[in-house]
Design a protein around this motif. Structure first.
Motif, mmCIF file in Angstrom:
data_model
loop_
_atom_site.group_PDB
_atom_site.id
_atom_site.type_symbol
_atom_site.label_atom_id
_atom_site.label_comp_id
_atom_site.label_asym_id
_atom_site.label_seq_id
_atom_site.Cartn_x
_atom_site.Cartn_y
_atom_site.Cartn_z
ATOM 1 N N ALA A 150 0.841 -1.199 0.000
ATOM 2 C CA ALA A 150 0.000 0.000 0.000
ATOM 3 C C ALA A 150 0.874 1.246 0.000
ATOM 4 C CB ALA A 150 -0.904 0.000 1.220
ATOM 5 N N PRO A 151 0.651 2.172 -0.928
ATOM 6 C CA PRO A 151 1.485 3.384 -0.988
ATOM 7 C C PRO A 151 1.296 4.244 0.263
ATOM 8 C CG PRO A 151 -0.396 3.566 -2.461
ATOM 9 C CD PRO A 151 -0.385 2.157 -1.974
ATOM 10 N N LYS A 152 2.416 4.789 0.753
ATOM 11 C CA LYS A 152 2.387 5.641 1.949
ATOM 12 C C LYS A 152 2.438 7.123 1.592
ATOM 13 C CE LYS A 152 4.745 2.064 4.659
ATOM 14 N NZ LYS A 152 5.951 1.718 5.474
ATOM 15 N N GLU A 153 2.523 7.409 0.296
ATOM 16 C CA GLU A 153 2.735 8.793 -0.131
ATOM 17 C C GLU A 153 1.464 9.626 -0.136
ATOM 18 O OE1 GLU A 153 6.107 6.360 -1.706
ATOM 19 O OE2 GLU A 153 3.921 6.118 -1.592
ATOM 20 N N PHE A 154 0.304 8.991 0.041
ATOM 21 C CA PHE A 154 -0.934 9.761 0.154
ATOM 22 C C PHE A 154 -1.847 9.055 1.157
ATOM 23 C CE2 PHE A 154 -1.510 6.798 -3.320
ATOM 24 C CZ PHE A 154 -2.814 6.354 -3.234
ATOM 25 N N GLU A 155 -2.955 9.683 1.505
ATOM 26 C CA GLU A 155 -3.760 9.235 2.638
ATOM 27 C C GLU A 155 -4.865 8.254 2.271
ATOM 28 O OE1 GLU A 155 -5.201 12.740 4.527
ATOM 29 O OE2 GLU A 155 -3.219 13.337 5.297
ATOM 30 N N GLY A 156 -4.759 7.619 1.116
ATOM 31 C CA GLY A 156 -5.808 6.698 0.701
ATOM 32 C C GLY A 156 -5.811 5.387 1.434
ATOM 33 N N TYR A 157 -4.716 5.079 2.156
ATOM 34 C CA TYR A 157 -4.579 3.777 2.803
ATOM 35 C C TYR A 157 -4.164 3.942 4.267
ATOM 36 C CZ TYR A 157 -4.798 2.140 -1.978
ATOM 37 O OH TYR A 157 -5.212 1.900 -3.269
ATOM 38 N N GLN A 158 -5.146 4.202 5.118
ATOM 39 C CA GLN A 158 -4.870 4.252 6.547
ATOM 40 C C GLN A 158 -4.549 2.860 7.080
ATOM 41 O OE1 GLN A 158 -4.705 7.180 8.257
ATOM 42 N NE2 GLN A 158 -5.040 8.139 6.247
ATOM 43 N N ASP A 159 -5.071 1.850 6.401
ATOM 44 C CA ASP A 159 -4.813 0.455 6.740
ATOM 45 C C ASP A 159 -4.226 -0.213 5.497
ATOM 46 O OD1 ASP A 159 -4.872 -2.268 7.249
ATOM 47 O OD2 ASP A 159 -6.874 -2.271 8.117
ATOM 48 N N ILE A 178 -0.272 0.640 -11.017
ATOM 49 C CA ILE A 178 -0.930 -0.420 -10.253
ATOM 50 C C ILE A 178 -2.393 -0.049 -10.058
ATOM 51 C CG2 ILE A 178 -1.029 -1.667 -8.066
ATOM 52 C CD1 ILE A 178 1.979 -1.178 -7.759
ATOM 53 N N ALA A 179 -3.292 -0.960 -10.458
ATOM 54 C CA ALA A 179 -4.725 -0.760 -10.288
ATOM 55 C C ALA A 179 -5.201 -1.534 -9.067
ATOM 56 C CB ALA A 179 -5.475 -1.224 -11.530
ATOM 57 N N ASP A 180 -5.783 -0.819 -8.115
ATOM 58 C CA ASP A 180 -6.248 -1.414 -6.865
ATOM 59 C C ASP A 180 -7.740 -1.754 -6.981
ATOM 60 O OD1 ASP A 180 -6.397 -2.204 -4.214
ATOM 61 O OD2 ASP A 180 -6.683 -0.171 -3.465
ATOM 62 N N GLY A 181 -8.051 -2.717 -7.861
ATOM 63 C CA GLY A 181 -9.429 -2.982 -8.224
ATOM 64 C C GLY A 181 -10.306 -3.530 -7.133
ATOM 65 N N ILE A 187 -5.357 4.319 -8.854
ATOM 66 C CA ILE A 187 -4.261 3.951 -9.744
ATOM 67 C C ILE A 187 -3.016 4.656 -9.215
ATOM 68 C CG2 ILE A 187 -3.405 3.904 -12.105
ATOM 69 C CD1 ILE A 187 -6.090 2.449 -11.739
ATOM 70 N N THR A 188 -1.969 3.898 -8.919
ATOM 71 C CA THR A 188 -0.734 4.463 -8.393
ATOM 72 C C THR A 188 0.368 4.312 -9.432
ATOM 73 O OG1 THR A 188 -1.426 3.682 -6.197
ATOM 74 C CG2 THR A 188 0.812 4.523 -6.419
ATOM 75 N N GLN A 189 1.077 5.393 -9.700
ATOM 76 C CA GLN A 189 2.129 5.409 -10.717
ATOM 77 C C GLN A 189 3.501 5.531 -10.072
ATOM 78 O OE1 GLN A 189 1.698 8.601 -13.538
ATOM 79 N NE2 GLN A 189 3.582 8.124 -14.644
ATOM 80 N N TYR A 190 4.428 4.677 -10.529
ATOM 81 C CA TYR A 190 5.812 4.688 -10.070
ATOM 82 C C TYR A 190 6.725 4.794 -11.286
ATOM 83 C CZ TYR A 190 3.804 2.699 -5.794
ATOM 84 O OH TYR A 190 3.044 2.477 -4.660
ATOM 85 N N TYR A 199 -0.870 9.532 -7.914
ATOM 86 C CA TYR A 199 -2.018 8.643 -7.878
ATOM 87 C C TYR A 199 -3.206 9.375 -8.479
ATOM 88 C CZ TYR A 199 -4.213 11.294 -4.090
ATOM 89 O OH TYR A 199 -4.814 12.281 -3.357
ATOM 90 N N PHE A 200 -4.198 8.613 -8.921
ATOM 91 C CA PHE A 200 -5.448 9.202 -9.388
ATOM 92 C C PHE A 200 -6.546 8.155 -9.262
ATOM 93 C CE2 PHE A 200 -3.278 7.498 -13.115
ATOM 94 C CZ PHE A 200 -4.275 6.873 -13.856
ATOM 95 N N GLY A 201 -7.788 8.563 -9.546
ATOM 96 C CA GLY A 201 -8.908 7.639 -9.459
ATOM 97 C C GLY A 201 -9.520 7.597 -8.082
ATOM 98 N N GLY A 202 -9.767 6.393 -7.584
ATOM 99 C CA GLY A 202 -10.491 6.186 -6.337
ATOM 100 C C GLY A 202 -11.910 5.721 -6.632
ATOM 101 N N LYS A 203 -12.612 5.300 -5.576
ATOM 102 C CA LYS A 203 -13.987 4.832 -5.733
ATOM 103 C C LYS A 203 -14.911 5.991 -6.041
ATOM 104 C CE LYS A 203 -13.543 1.025 -2.394
ATOM 105 N NZ LYS A 203 -14.026 0.490 -1.111
ATOM 106 N N GLY A 204 -15.876 5.750 -6.949
ATOM 107 C CA GLY A 204 -16.844 6.796 -7.230
ATOM 108 C C GLY A 204 -17.563 6.582 -8.538
ATOM 109 N N ILE A 205 -18.431 7.530 -8.863
ATOM 110 C CA ILE A 205 -19.244 7.431 -10.072
ATOM 111 C C ILE A 205 -18.972 8.580 -11.039
ATOM 112 C CG2 ILE A 205 -21.070 6.122 -8.928
ATOM 113 C CD1 ILE A 205 -22.651 8.743 -8.697
ATOM 114 N N THR A 206 -17.944 9.373 -10.769
ATOM 115 C CA THR A 206 -17.587 10.463 -11.671
ATOM 116 C C THR A 206 -16.746 9.917 -12.816
ATOM 117 O OG1 THR A 206 -15.530 10.995 -10.510
ATOM 118 C CG2 THR A 206 -17.549 12.047 -9.704
#
Length: 352
Positions: A150-159, A178-181, A187-190, A199-206
């Motif tokens: 889990a990437p530590k560079e942003f707050e999307g993954y507290q766990d 990497i797609a976290d489907g 989507i995390t880019q290295y 990173y970009f994306g996340g859960k949603g309907i937009t």
């Protein structure tokens, strides 16, 4: 289907079987000897195929499998398959005749996505495992080179356990996506050294977010402007993004729960794992032209558009049992691994 829903599906199916409910016919490693089935032709237009359900069959005592997920072909023509399970090798290496040449890996019980990159002796694999919440970069013979959690560079993954990657893609410059489907749908880019870029994306309907970003690939058909194709499987569509994560377009495919897009020549191929009901064996393969129009549905009804919108296709009831991926060889034959199919080995579709 999200990861926890898949677990529930398996659990409920086992309960149904123990309760004596009638489930669709499946076989453990060998299909019924059916002459009509052996000579079956599927697909439409210029993309028709002879079905060979015996191509990949092995002795389950010697080559046990659980759920097959994805397959790629290396520069020498070997076909590499991910297989989940704790009591079997997680990577099988086939030749084109359907013989298993070798197997390795017992550290990837949830072996899922599989990407191959590099050239010749420098080729490497990327294996996603949502069960252990990691992505592994390995040599073709199984040596682990690098691991991504889990990437530590942003707050999307507290766990860290929220990270459940399903697929990867590699850009021409070596950048890794990497797609976290089955997790938070980012989507995390290295870069090629494994250093975080964005990173970009996340859960949603937009437009910019996903409902199960199950698959991702780099579209190089326009070499001057590569783009990313990313599945939003829960919405039965895939989306196109720039290489730096800017939304471009959505391609809607009603009735098609898309696993991952695979580019071959000017066409897009993918497995449709289900059309209507996860409780019934289902699915087909889709072939799209360069304009994103479905031109063939092996294992399904003939593609039909009404007012420019694809009409939901119908499963033919027999060819596939939850196909999960496609791998296309240089003769345009298609190899199809299947998920939760009664431990069946991959099927081959021979181009006619």
């Amino acid at each position: 289907m999200k990861h926890n829903q898949r677990r529930n599906f398996v659990k409920k199916t086992m309960m149904a079987a123990s309760a004596g409910m009638v489930l669709p016919h499946i076989s453990l490693g060998k299909e019924k000897d059916n002459k009509a089935d052996k000579n079956k032709i599927v697909g439409h237009g210029n993309f028709q195929y002879k079905v060979n359900k015996e191509w990949g069959i092995q002795d389950p005592a010697k080559v046990p499998i659980n759920d097959c997920h994805e397959m790629v072909m290396d520069d020498s023509g070997r076909l590499i398959l991910t297989v989940s399970g704790e009591h079997n090798a997680n990577i099988l290496i086939y030749d084109k005749s359907g013989k298993v040449l070798s197997s390795w890996g017992d550290s990837f019980p949830g072996a899922h996505g599989l990407t191959i990159a590099g050239e010749g002796s420098d080729q490497f694999l990327l294996i996603t495992d949502p069960e252990v919440h990691k992505v592994f970069k390995t040599t073709l013979d199984g040596k682990i080179i690098q691991t991504f959690s889990a990437p530590k560079e942003f707050e999307g993954y507290q766990d860290a356990n929220l990270f459940k990657p399903t697929e990867t893609a590699v850009a021409p410059n070596g950048d890794l996506y990497i797609a976290d489907g089955y997790g938070e749908n980012y989507i995390t880019q290295y870069n090629s050294k494994g250093e975080f870029i964005r990173y970009f994306g996340g859960k949603g309907i937009t437009d910019e977010t996903f409902d199960c970003c199950h698959g991702i690939t780099v579209d190089l058909r326009n070499p001057n402007t590569p783009t990313l194709l990313i599945t939003s499987r829960g919405k039965q569509e895939f989306k196109r993004f720039t290489m730096d994560g800017k939304y471009i377009e959505t391609v809607k495919l009603p009735g098609c729960s898309i696993c991952r897009p695979v580019i071959h020549g000017e066409n897009i191929y993918f497995a449709v794992i289900v059309t209507k009901d996860w409780w019934k064996y289902d699915g087909m393969v889709a072939v799209l032209d360069k304009n994103n129009k479905v031109v063939s549905l092996p294992g399904g009804s003939e593609p039909n558009y009404k007012n420019g919108i694809l009409e939901s296709p119908m499963y033919d009831g027999s060819t596939f049992l939850n196909p999960h991926d496609v791998c296309i060889d240089n003769d345009e034959n298609i190899y199809v691994p299947q998920w939760f199919s009664g431990k069946t080995y991959p099927i081959k579709l021979t181009k006619v």
